[in-house]
Write a protein that holds these residues in place. Sequence first.
Motif, PDB file in Angstrom:
ATOM      1  N   ILE A 259       0.875  -1.187   0.000  1.00  0.00           N
ATOM      2  CA  ILE A 259       0.000   0.000   0.000  1.00  0.00           C
ATOM      3  C   ILE A 259       0.899   1.219   0.000  1.00  0.00           C
ATOM      4  CG2 ILE A 259      -1.896   1.187   1.163  1.00  0.00           C
ATOM      5  CD1 ILE A 259      -2.250  -1.386   2.878  1.00  0.00           C
TER       6      ILE A 259
ATOM      7  N   ASN B 179       0.964   5.510  -0.265  1.00  0.00           N
ATOM      8  CA  ASN B 179       0.287   6.797  -0.314  1.00  0.00           C
ATOM      9  C   ASN B 179       1.269   7.805  -0.897  1.00  0.00           C
ATOM     10  OD1 ASN B 179      -1.358   8.980   0.230  1.00  0.00           O
ATOM     11  ND2 ASN B 179      -0.942   9.002   2.414  1.00  0.00           N
ATOM     12  N   THR B 180       2.101   8.428  -0.040  1.00  0.00           N
ATOM     13  CA  THR B 180       3.061   9.425  -0.540  1.00  0.00           C
ATOM     14  C   THR B 180       4.455   8.848  -0.774  1.00  0.00           C
ATOM     15  OG1 THR B 180       3.860  10.038   1.648  1.00  0.00           O
ATOM     16  CG2 THR B 180       1.892  11.191   0.843  1.00  0.00           C
ATOM     17  N   GLY B 181       4.711   7.636  -0.269  1.00  0.00           N
ATOM     18  CA  GLY B 181       6.051   7.059  -0.404  1.00  0.00           C
ATOM     19  C   GLY B 181       7.084   7.707   0.501  1.00  0.00           C
ATOM     20  N   HIS B 182       6.642   8.281   1.628  1.00  0.00           N
ATOM     21  CA  HIS B 182       7.587   8.910   2.563  1.00  0.00           C
ATOM     22  C   HIS B 182       8.232   7.910   3.513  1.00  0.00           C
ATOM     23  CE1 HIS B 182       6.304  12.969   1.525  1.00  0.00           C
ATOM     24  NE2 HIS B 182       7.239  13.434   2.322  1.00  0.00           N
ATOM     25  N   ASP B 183       7.766   6.705   3.516  1.00  0.00           N
ATOM     26  CA  ASP B 183       8.150   5.808   4.600  1.00  0.00           C
ATOM     27  C   ASP B 183       9.659   5.589   4.680  1.00  0.00           C
ATOM     28  OD1 ASP B 183       6.826   4.194   6.687  1.00  0.00           O
ATOM     29  OD2 ASP B 183       8.132   2.678   5.814  1.00  0.00           O
TER      30      ASP B 183
ATOM     31  N   SER C 202       6.182   0.891   2.081  1.00  0.00           N
ATOM     32  CA  SER C 202       5.182   1.146   1.045  1.00  0.00           C
ATOM     33  C   SER C 202       5.604   0.632  -0.331  1.00  0.00           C
ATOM     34  CB  SER C 202       4.816   2.636   1.000  1.00  0.00           C
ATOM     35  OG  SER C 202       5.926   3.460   1.212  1.00  0.00           O
TER      36      SER C 202
ATOM     37  N   SER D  49       5.649  18.054  10.360  1.00  0.00           N
ATOM     38  CA  SER D  49       6.503  19.184  10.023  1.00  0.00           C
ATOM     39  C   SER D  49       6.726  19.308   8.524  1.00  0.00           C
ATOM     40  CB  SER D  49       7.861  18.991  10.692  1.00  0.00           C
ATOM     41  OG  SER D  49       8.448  17.798  10.192  1.00  0.00           O
TER      42      SER D  49
ATOM     43  N   GLY E 234       1.542  12.304   4.006  1.00  0.00           N
ATOM     44  CA  GLY E 234       0.103  12.093   3.921  1.00  0.00           C
ATOM     45  C   GLY E 234      -0.568  12.301   5.270  1.00  0.00           C
TER      46      GLY E 234
ATOM     47  N   GLY F 125       0.323   6.366   6.617  1.00  0.00           N
ATOM     48  CA  GLY F 125       1.243   5.897   7.646  1.00  0.00           C
ATOM     49  C   GLY F 125       1.423   6.876   8.792  1.00  0.00           C
ATOM     50  N   TRP F 126       1.418   8.171   8.506  1.00  0.00           N
ATOM     51  CA  TRP F 126       1.593   9.182   9.570  1.00  0.00           C
ATOM     52  C   TRP F 126       0.540   8.986  10.651  1.00  0.00           C
ATOM     53  CZ3 TRP F 126      -1.437  13.068  11.664  1.00  0.00           C
ATOM     54  CH2 TRP F 126      -0.774  14.021  12.454  1.00  0.00           C
TER      55      TRP F 126
ATOM     56  N   HIS G 167       3.146  12.744  14.894  1.00  0.00           N
ATOM     57  CA  HIS G 167       3.467  13.826  15.826  1.00  0.00           C
ATOM     58  C   HIS G 167       3.681  15.130  15.072  1.00  0.00           C
ATOM     59  CE1 HIS G 167       7.663  13.996  14.553  1.00  0.00           C
ATOM     60  NE2 HIS G 167       7.670  12.670  14.564  1.00  0.00           N
TER      61      HIS G 167
ATOM     62  N   GLY H 286      -0.554  -0.118   6.823  1.00  0.00           N
ATOM     63  CA  GLY H 286      -0.266  -1.321   6.040  1.00  0.00           C
ATOM     64  C   GLY H 286      -0.437  -2.627   6.785  1.00  0.00           C
TER      65      GLY H 286
ATOM     66  N   VAL I 181      -7.119   1.850   4.567  1.00  0.00           N
ATOM     67  CA  VAL I 181      -7.972   2.968   4.985  1.00  0.00           C
ATOM     68  C   VAL I 181      -8.317   3.817   3.762  1.00  0.00           C
ATOM     69  CG1 VAL I 181      -8.028   5.107   6.333  1.00  0.00           C
ATOM     70  CG2 VAL I 181      -7.078   3.020   7.343  1.00  0.00           C
TER      71      VAL I 181
ATOM     72  N   TYR J  21      10.122   5.716  17.667  1.00  0.00           N
ATOM     73  CA  TYR J  21       8.923   6.006  16.868  1.00  0.00           C
ATOM     74  C   TYR J  21       8.874   5.066  15.676  1.00  0.00           C
ATOM     75  CZ  TYR J  21       5.596   8.759  14.051  1.00  0.00           C
ATOM     76  OH  TYR J  21       4.522   9.175  13.296  1.00  0.00           O
TER      77      TYR J  21
ATOM     78  N   GLU K  21       9.828   6.468  12.305  1.00  0.00           N
ATOM     79  CA  GLU K  21      11.099   7.153  12.049  1.00  0.00           C
ATOM     80  C   GLU K  21      12.252   6.399  12.699  1.00  0.00           C
ATOM     81  OE1 GLU K  21       9.670  11.670  11.276  1.00  0.00           O
ATOM     82  OE2 GLU K  21       9.920  11.181  13.372  1.00  0.00           O
TER      83      GLU K  21
HETATM   84  C1  LIG Z   1      10.453  14.381   5.050  1.00  0.00           C
HETATM   85  C2  LIG Z   1       9.683  13.645   6.106  1.00  0.00           C
HETATM   86  C3  LIG Z   1       9.115  14.346   7.154  1.00  0.00           C
HETATM   87  C4  LIG Z   1       8.391  13.670   8.142  1.00  0.00           C
HETATM   88  N1  LIG Z   1       7.838  14.374   9.164  1.00  0.00           N
HETATM   89  C5  LIG Z   1       7.101  13.726  10.104  1.00  0.00           C
HETATM   90  C6  LIG Z   1       6.481  14.432  11.170  1.00  0.00           C
HETATM   91  O1  LIG Z   1       6.606  15.645  11.290  1.00  0.00           O
HETATM   92  N2  LIG Z   1       5.746  13.722  12.063  1.00  0.00           N
HETATM   93  C7  LIG Z   1       5.593  12.378  11.970  1.00  0.00           C
HETATM   94  O2  LIG Z   1       4.893  11.794  12.795  1.00  0.00           O
HETATM   95  N3  LIG Z   1       6.179  11.684  10.982  1.00  0.00           N
HETATM   96  C8  LIG Z   1       6.926  12.319  10.054  1.00  0.00           C
HETATM   97  N4  LIG Z   1       7.517  11.611   9.052  1.00  0.00           N
HETATM   98  C9  LIG Z   1       7.387  10.156   9.039  1.00  0.00           C
HETATM   99  C10 LIG Z   1       6.042   9.745   8.459  1.00  0.00           C
HETATM  100  O3  LIG Z   1       5.103   9.669   9.509  1.00  0.00           O
HETATM  101  C11 LIG Z   1       6.177   8.369   7.799  1.00  0.00           C
HETATM  102  O4  LIG Z   1       7.083   8.461   6.730  1.00  0.00           O
HETATM  103  C12 LIG Z   1       4.850   7.825   7.336  1.00  0.00           C
HETATM  104  O5  LIG Z   1       5.001   6.442   7.126  1.00  0.00           O
HETATM  105  C13 LIG Z   1       4.360   8.495   6.076  1.00  0.00           C
HETATM  106  O6  LIG Z   1       3.090   8.021   5.727  1.00  0.00           O
HETATM  107  P1  LIG Z   1       2.548   8.185   4.223  1.00  0.00           P
HETATM  108  O7  LIG Z   1       1.233   7.551   4.152  1.00  0.00           O
HETATM  109  O8  LIG Z   1       2.681   9.612   3.862  1.00  0.00           O
HETATM  110  O9  LIG Z   1       3.675   7.394   3.394  1.00  0.00           O
HETATM  111  P2  LIG Z   1       3.727   5.990   2.632  1.00  0.00           P
HETATM  112  O10 LIG Z   1       5.174   5.687   2.488  1.00  0.00           O
HETATM  113  O11 LIG Z   1       2.965   6.027   1.385  1.00  0.00           O
HETATM  114  O12 LIG Z   1       3.044   4.953   3.608  1.00  0.00           O
HETATM  115  C14 LIG Z   1       3.612   4.649   4.865  1.00  0.00           C
HETATM  116  C15 LIG Z   1       2.992   3.393   5.466  1.00  0.00           C
HETATM  117  O13 LIG Z   1       1.581   3.541   5.606  1.00  0.00           O
HETATM  118  C16 LIG Z   1       0.887   2.562   4.847  1.00  0.00           C
HETATM  119  N5  LIG Z   1      -0.280   3.207   4.258  1.00  0.00           N
HETATM  120  C17 LIG Z   1      -0.294   4.305   3.471  1.00  0.00           C
HETATM  121  N6  LIG Z   1      -1.557   4.609   3.147  1.00  0.00           N
HETATM  122  C18 LIG Z   1      -2.350   3.697   3.737  1.00  0.00           C
HETATM  123  C19 LIG Z   1      -3.746   3.484   3.775  1.00  0.00           C
HETATM  124  N7  LIG Z   1      -4.585   4.293   3.135  1.00  0.00           N
HETATM  125  N8  LIG Z   1      -4.230   2.431   4.484  1.00  0.00           N
HETATM  126  C20 LIG Z   1      -3.397   1.604   5.151  1.00  0.00           C
HETATM  127  N9  LIG Z   1      -2.057   1.754   5.147  1.00  0.00           N
HETATM  128  C21 LIG Z   1      -1.545   2.798   4.455  1.00  0.00           C
HETATM  129  C22 LIG Z   1       1.898   2.064   3.830  1.00  0.00           C
HETATM  130  O14 LIG Z   1       1.618   0.755   3.407  1.00  0.00           O
HETATM  131  C23 LIG Z   1       3.180   2.133   4.628  1.00  0.00           C
HETATM  132  O15 LIG Z   1       3.247   1.020   5.485  1.00  0.00           O
HETATM  133  C24 LIG Z   1       8.250  12.267   8.063  1.00  0.00           C
HETATM  134  C25 LIG Z   1       8.825  11.565   7.004  1.00  0.00           C
HETATM  135  C26 LIG Z   1       9.547  12.240   6.038  1.00  0.00           C
HETATM  136  C27 LIG Z   1      10.194  11.469   4.921  1.00  0.00           C
END
Ligand SMILES: Cc1cc2nc3c(=O)[nH]c(=O)nc-3n(C[C@H](O)[C@H](O)[C@H](O)COP(=O)(O)OP(=O)(O)OC[C@H]3O[C@@H](n4cnc5c(N)ncnc54)[C@H](O)[C@@H]3O)c2cc1C
Length: 587
Positions: A138, A140-144, A149, A213, A218, A222-223, A229, A276, A281, A530, A533
């Motif tokens: 799964i 979303n933004t690929g920030h993990d 992801s 921050s 997203g 995952g956030w 936070h 994930g 969701v 965390y 992270e």
């Molecule tokens: C530049 C940067 C700044 C950040 N700043 C913060 C911050 O200020 N605070 C903080 O708490 N964290 C921060 N993070 C960490 C962030 O919380 C994680 O990277 C988080 O996993 C991102 O979630 P995503 O859905 O955007 O990314 P993704 O990489 O797309 O997904 C992350 C995880 O969530 C799962 N997922 C995504 N969408 C869904 C869905 N719809 N249903 C079920 N599972 C899903 C994916 O499978 C994967 O396991 C930061 C990360 C980066 C790279």
Amino acid sequence: MEPLVFTPSLNLSLVPHWQLWSQLRDQVGGRLYESVPFAQPCYDEFNSSACVGVRHSYLDEVSRTNTPTAFVQSQWETCQATQEHCLLDWSNPDNDAPTHAAECKSGSLPSYYINVQTADDVKAAFDFSRKTKVPLSIRNTGHDYKGRSSAPGSLGLWMHNLQEISYTPSFAPRGCSAGRVTPSPAVTMGAGVRWDEAHTFADKHNITLVGGSDKSVGAVGGWLQGGGHGALSNTMGMGADRVLEFEVVTPDGEVRVANECQHADLFWALRGGGGGTFGVVLYATVLASPPVTLQTLIFSWGSAHAHVDENLNRTREAWALFADASVALAEEGWGGYATKDVIVLVNPEDPSTFEKGDSEPEGDEEVMMWKGSAIAPLIKWGHSLRTKDRGVVLIQKVFPTWLSFFNVFTSKFVASVGKNLALSSRLVPATSLSTPSLREGIVGALMHANTVTTSPGVIILMTTPYSFPDEEKRTSVNRMWRESVWHVTNVEAWAWNATAEEVRGSYRRAKESLGKLKDLTGGTDGGGAYVNEADVYEEGWERAFWGDNYGRLLEVKRKYDPDHLLDCWHCVGFEREDERFGCYLDV
Ligand SMILES: Cc1cc2nc3c(=O)[nH]c(=O)nc-3n(C[C@H](O)[C@H](O)[C@H](O)COP(=O)(O)OP(=O)(O)OC[C@H]3O[C@@H](n4cnc5c(N)ncnc54)[C@H](O)[C@@H]3O)c2cc1C
């Protein structure tokens, strides 16, 4: 928005289970695509206009976020175990050397992905995975930071295009009888909404949401599901504290509304148990708060004119003052971030409530503005430094809204994008800062951390919900978050052409850099990190990420995903032997 790389060139007849793939493509309205690596156009022809576009956006977070095959930390596009990749040189994307050195390979990208738009798309994916054993990922933004992801050979669920967002002034969770839950203002967001979009929407509606921050993380993926936070979390809670309802497709294909009144076990697990893991969701509804004005301190002491030792001394002194004050600062409502040369702190509370400390700084207006606050000694020191060095920046400012602060903050502090990056994390409980000698030890451990990695990257995040108790234990985040005043991270990067041994070394340095801090904050048995992270190779990850909640989370996992259709690295129920983890290095 259309992805930058978008090539629906699926030649199904060459694919195992091709009839089922073909059926899946029809079930999802044709929205099944072959994964094409982000930098493929550069490996085809470096001077093509498509490649120039990729080079131009290679280090841009929004471009990567919106492209289904680009990840914010680029190692998650590669197969680290086999070294297959399709990367450019992040230190200079115009360098064509990578494209001569090897063929472009899809690494750990999914083989195909669905551009998810409906619950039926997700149900079809679960059915398909059950029949074919093709793993799901799964994204979303690929920030993990931990590669959760992407997965090699998987069927990817790309959530980006679920972009709906709406405001309900008086939201009552579905299925709750009258009087059980007090309706509250809320925002409902589709799974693909990013934080910059959510904050802009909130500002238009004169409300505040608590986010992180970074603008392109997203708001729902995952956030949120891993805790989430931000600088307001101290007083307003983590993301997980503020969820009112999820709409989720569980692996049995059912669309479930999870809130305090329905599927309460699933609701609890999704509030911190990690993305994930329990389902896909589609929507989340989160609490909306009234507008905030923010007392803000921006203090930068690093100086190009000062000797390197002088800058190190300043870092130590600033961190020592910060450590001395942090518990009181948290009690006053402050939150924010400190690095080796900058501190940014915000406080949504009325400043008159700060005037309870012992310190009575005298002198100029800046110090007097927050007279009595625990922040005063830091400002006083900053002011004396500035009289000696005009390069020192000390700004005290009131931002009228969260968005006005967020826009300034995210324009000045841009995270690393497009690099290979290892991270590590520690939660620092207030008890670890309770005596001068403990604080000295902690500051020493932080200074040490900055010498272990190749560039000093420690960040002290004052983003824990220290002043936001969750007495009813409504979330599944590690309880240690509420006892902690800091969450600390450090990073290590490596080059596009690093050998496997060099990559292992980078992961080890990221881990080792926070080793002393770990020893001082509970170690492997009692310490916390965390989940979103953390070190990819965190020891005792179950306890570090979830503490005593892990056992109950595992029960929920077994109930909703008995066939293990979902899995990700160091997620609840993680099974290392699964083929989807074949690209992780053993470190
Ligand atoms: C530049 C940067 C700044 C950040 N700043 C913060 C911050 O200020 N605070 C903080 O708490 N964290 C921060 N993070 C960490 C962030 O919380 C994680 O990277 C988080 O996993 C991102 O979630 P995503 O859905 O955007 O990314 P993704 O990489 O797309 O997904 C992350 C995880 O969530 C799962 N997922 C995504 N969408 C869904 C869905 N719809 N249903 C079920 N599972 C899903 C994916 O499978 C994967 O396991 C930061 C990360 C980066 C790279």
